[in-house]
Design a protein around this motif. Structure first.
Motif, PDB file in Angstrom:
ATOM      1  N   VAL A   1       0.841  -1.204   0.000  1.00  0.00           N
ATOM      2  CA  VAL A   1       0.000   0.000   0.000  1.00  0.00           C
ATOM      3  C   VAL A   1       0.875   1.252   0.000  1.00  0.00           C
ATOM      4  O   VAL A   1       0.611   2.215  -0.734  1.00  0.00           O
ATOM      5  N   ILE A   2       1.914   1.244   0.793  1.00  0.00           N
ATOM      6  CA  ILE A   2       2.823   2.390   0.850  1.00  0.00           C
ATOM      7  C   ILE A   2       3.529   2.579  -0.493  1.00  0.00           C
ATOM      8  O   ILE A   2       3.671   3.708  -0.980  1.00  0.00           O
ATOM      9  N   ALA A   3       3.967   1.492  -1.116  1.00  0.00           N
ATOM     10  CA  ALA A   3       4.654   1.581  -2.403  1.00  0.00           C
ATOM     11  C   ALA A   3       3.729   2.136  -3.487  1.00  0.00           C
ATOM     12  O   ALA A   3       4.125   3.006  -4.272  1.00  0.00           O
ATOM     13  N   VAL A   4       2.492   1.665  -3.526  1.00  0.00           N
ATOM     14  CA  VAL A   4       1.534   2.153  -4.530  1.00  0.00           C
ATOM     15  C   VAL A   4       1.210   3.625  -4.274  1.00  0.00           C
ATOM     16  O   VAL A   4       1.120   4.432  -5.210  1.00  0.00           O
ATOM     17  N   THR A   5       1.044   3.991  -3.019  1.00  0.00           N
ATOM     18  CA  THR A   5       0.769   5.390  -2.680  1.00  0.00           C
ATOM     19  C   THR A   5       1.931   6.290  -3.083  1.00  0.00           C
ATOM     20  O   THR A   5       1.719   7.377  -3.625  1.00  0.00           O
ATOM     21  N   ALA A   6       3.150   5.842  -2.833  1.00  0.00           N
ATOM     22  CA  ALA A   6       4.326   6.640  -3.202  1.00  0.00           C
ATOM     23  C   ALA A   6       4.435   6.775  -4.715  1.00  0.00           C
ATOM     24  O   ALA A   6       4.780   7.855  -5.221  1.00  0.00           O
ATOM     25  N   LEU A   7       4.137   5.703  -5.450  1.00  0.00           N
ATOM     26  CA  LEU A   7       4.172   5.794  -6.911  1.00  0.00           C
ATOM     27  C   LEU A   7       3.111   6.756  -7.436  1.00  0.00           C
ATOM     28  O   LEU A   7       3.369   7.537  -8.360  1.00  0.00           O
ATOM     29  N   ALA A   8       1.924   6.715  -6.856  1.00  0.00           N
ATOM     30  CA  ALA A   8       0.868   7.637  -7.273  1.00  0.00           C
ATOM     31  C   ALA A   8       1.247   9.082  -6.969  1.00  0.00           C
ATOM     32  O   ALA A   8       1.026   9.987  -7.785  1.00  0.00           O
ATOM     33  N   LEU A   9       1.843   9.302  -5.809  1.00  0.00           N
ATOM     34  CA  LEU A   9       2.279  10.652  -5.445  1.00  0.00           C
ATOM     35  C   LEU A   9       3.386  11.139  -6.374  1.00  0.00           C
ATOM     36  O   LEU A   9       3.388  12.293  -6.813  1.00  0.00           O
ATOM     37  N   GLY A  10       4.326  10.261  -6.711  1.00  0.00           N
ATOM     38  CA  GLY A  10       5.389  10.628  -7.643  1.00  0.00           C
ATOM     39  C   GLY A  10       4.859  10.953  -9.026  1.00  0.00           C
ATOM     40  O   GLY A  10       5.316  11.884  -9.689  1.00  0.00           O
ATOM     41  N   LEU A  11       3.862  10.196  -9.480  1.00  0.00           N
ATOM     42  CA  LEU A  11       3.246  10.464 -10.775  1.00  0.00           C
ATOM     43  C   LEU A  11       2.520  11.804 -10.755  1.00  0.00           C
ATOM     44  O   LEU A  11       2.619  12.583 -11.711  1.00  0.00           O
ATOM     45  N   LEU A  12       1.828  12.083  -9.668  1.00  0.00           N
ATOM     46  CA  LEU A  12       1.126  13.361  -9.534  1.00  0.00           C
ATOM     47  C   LEU A  12       2.111  14.530  -9.579  1.00  0.00           C
ATOM     48  O   LEU A  12       1.889  15.528 -10.266  1.00  0.00           O
ATOM     49  N   VAL A  13       3.217  14.404  -8.862  1.00  0.00           N
ATOM     50  CA  VAL A  13       4.219  15.475  -8.849  1.00  0.00           C
ATOM     51  C   VAL A  13       4.833  15.642 -10.236  1.00  0.00           C
ATOM     52  O   VAL A  13       5.018  16.764 -10.727  1.00  0.00           O
ATOM     53  N   ALA A  14       5.148  14.546 -10.903  1.00  0.00           N
ATOM     54  CA  ALA A  14       5.770  14.627 -12.231  1.00  0.00           C
ATOM     55  C   ALA A  14       4.825  15.248 -13.252  1.00  0.00           C
ATOM     56  O   ALA A  14       5.262  15.995 -14.134  1.00  0.00           O
ATOM     57  N   LEU A  15       3.540  14.979 -13.137  1.00  0.00           N
ATOM     58  CA  LEU A  15       2.596  15.537 -14.106  1.00  0.00           C
ATOM     59  C   LEU A  15       2.252  16.990 -13.824  1.00  0.00           C
ATOM     60  O   LEU A  15       1.930  17.743 -14.741  1.00  0.00           O
ATOM     61  N   THR A  16       2.300  17.413 -12.580  1.00  0.00           N
ATOM     62  CA  THR A  16       1.960  18.807 -12.266  1.00  0.00           C
ATOM     63  C   THR A  16       3.163  19.735 -12.328  1.00  0.00           C
ATOM     64  O   THR A  16       2.990  20.949 -12.318  1.00  0.00           O
ATOM     65  N   ALA A  17       4.371  19.213 -12.419  1.00  0.00           N
ATOM     66  CA  ALA A  17       5.568  20.064 -12.472  1.00  0.00           C
ATOM     67  C   ALA A  17       5.566  20.986 -13.682  1.00  0.00           C
ATOM     68  O   ALA A  17       5.862  22.164 -13.547  1.00  0.00           O
ATOM     69  N   PRO A  18       5.228  20.542 -14.889  1.00  0.00           N
ATOM     70  CA  PRO A  18       5.269  21.468 -16.017  1.00  0.00           C
ATOM     71  C   PRO A  18       4.220  22.562 -15.935  1.00  0.00           C
ATOM     72  O   PRO A  18       4.439  23.650 -16.417  1.00  0.00           O
ATOM     73  N   SER A  19       3.067  22.304 -15.333  1.00  0.00           N
ATOM     74  CA  SER A  19       2.038  23.340 -15.269  1.00  0.00           C
ATOM     75  C   SER A  19       2.496  24.508 -14.405  1.00  0.00           C
ATOM     76  O   SER A  19       2.167  25.646 -14.676  1.00  0.00           O
ATOM     77  N   ALA A  20       3.277  24.251 -13.372  1.00  0.00           N
ATOM     78  CA  ALA A  20       3.792  25.336 -12.545  1.00  0.00           C
ATOM     79  C   ALA A  20       4.772  26.197 -13.339  1.00  0.00           C
ATOM     80  O   ALA A  20       4.747  27.424 -13.251  1.00  0.00           O
ATOM     81  N   HIS A  21       5.616  25.571 -14.156  1.00  0.00           N
ATOM     82  CA  HIS A  21       6.562  26.327 -14.966  1.00  0.00           C
ATOM     83  C   HIS A  21       5.837  27.091 -16.067  1.00  0.00           C
ATOM     84  O   HIS A  21       6.225  28.202 -16.420  1.00  0.00           O
ATOM     85  N   ALA A  22       4.775  26.518 -16.619  1.00  0.00           N
ATOM     86  CA  ALA A  22       4.023  27.212 -17.655  1.00  0.00           C
ATOM     87  C   ALA A  22       3.362  28.467 -17.091  1.00  0.00           C
ATOM     88  O   ALA A  22       3.309  29.496 -17.761  1.00  0.00           O
ATOM     89  N   LYS A  23       2.861  28.387 -15.855  1.00  0.00           N
ATOM     90  CA  LYS A  23       2.255  29.563 -15.233  1.00  0.00           C
ATOM     91  C   LYS A  23       3.299  30.658 -15.048  1.00  0.00           C
ATOM     92  O   LYS A  23       3.026  31.833 -15.268  1.00  0.00           O
ATOM     93  N   LEU A  24       4.513  30.278 -14.638  1.00  0.00           N
ATOM     94  CA  LEU A  24       5.566  31.280 -14.456  1.00  0.00           C
ATOM     95  C   LEU A  24       5.946  31.918 -15.786  1.00  0.00           C
ATOM     96  O   LEU A  24       6.201  33.115 -15.856  1.00  0.00           O
ATOM     97  N   ARG A  25       5.998  31.109 -16.849  1.00  0.00           N
ATOM     98  CA  ARG A  25       6.312  31.666 -18.162  1.00  0.00           C
ATOM     99  C   ARG A  25       5.231  32.637 -18.619  1.00  0.00           C
ATOM    100  O   ARG A  25       5.535  33.677 -19.199  1.00  0.00           O
ATOM    101  N   ARG A  26       3.958  32.295 -18.362  1.00  0.00           N
ATOM    102  CA  ARG A  26       2.869  33.185 -18.748  1.00  0.00           C
ATOM    103  C   ARG A  26       2.946  34.496 -17.971  1.00  0.00           C
ATOM    104  O   ARG A  26       2.743  35.562 -18.530  1.00  0.00           O
ATOM    105  N   ARG A  27       3.260  34.410 -16.683  1.00  0.00           N
ATOM    106  CA  ARG A  27       3.378  35.633 -15.880  1.00  0.00           C
ATOM    107  C   ARG A  27       4.534  36.497 -16.375  1.00  0.00           C
ATOM    108  O   ARG A  27       4.435  37.718 -16.426  1.00  0.00           O
TER     109      ARG A  27
END
Length: 111
Positions: free
Chosen positions: A37-63
């Motif tokens: 359960v911990i391993a699956v949760t950590a993988l899901a959290l890592g996937l979430l972080v990896a997918l949301t990382a570019p959106s934060a940079h895109a917002k900074l570029r737009r600003r």
């Protein structure tokens, strides 16, 4: 689907490793089920972080792009005023003291 860039891979991998270690140490899981359960949760959290990382940079570029668009054009140059510029005489309690007025005179004599 676009391939992940190196920053996304790094953020996701670091998240998976750190969150797995933290959850294993904090929960003190001893069974295989809780470890899974911990391993699956950590993988899901890592996937979430990896997918949301570019959106934060895109917002900074737009600003940044919006900030560049609002700068004055060369036809209308911006007025820059130094904040330490003295616009007129100022009377202070220190300037009224005779010892304070003697110190600048002595400093000017050394030049």
């Amino acid at each position: 689907m676009p391939r992940p860039n190196p920053a996304q891979l790094l953020y996701g991998s670091a998240t998976v490793i750190c969150s797995t270690l933290a959850m294993l140490l904090l929960s003190q899981a001893r069974s295989v089920a809780w470890t899974a359960v911990i391993a699956v949760t950590a993988l899901a959290l890592g996937l979430l972080v990896a997918l949301t990382a570019p959106s934060a940079h895109a917002k900074l570029r737009r600003r940044a792009a919006v900030g560049r668009m609002t700068t004055p054009s060369p036809a209308q140059p911006a007025r820059h005023v130094r904040p330490d510029t003295v616009t007129g005489p100022h009377a202070t309690a220190a300037s009224a003291a005779p010892a304070a007025s003697a110190a600048p005179a002595a400093m000017g004599a050394r030049r």
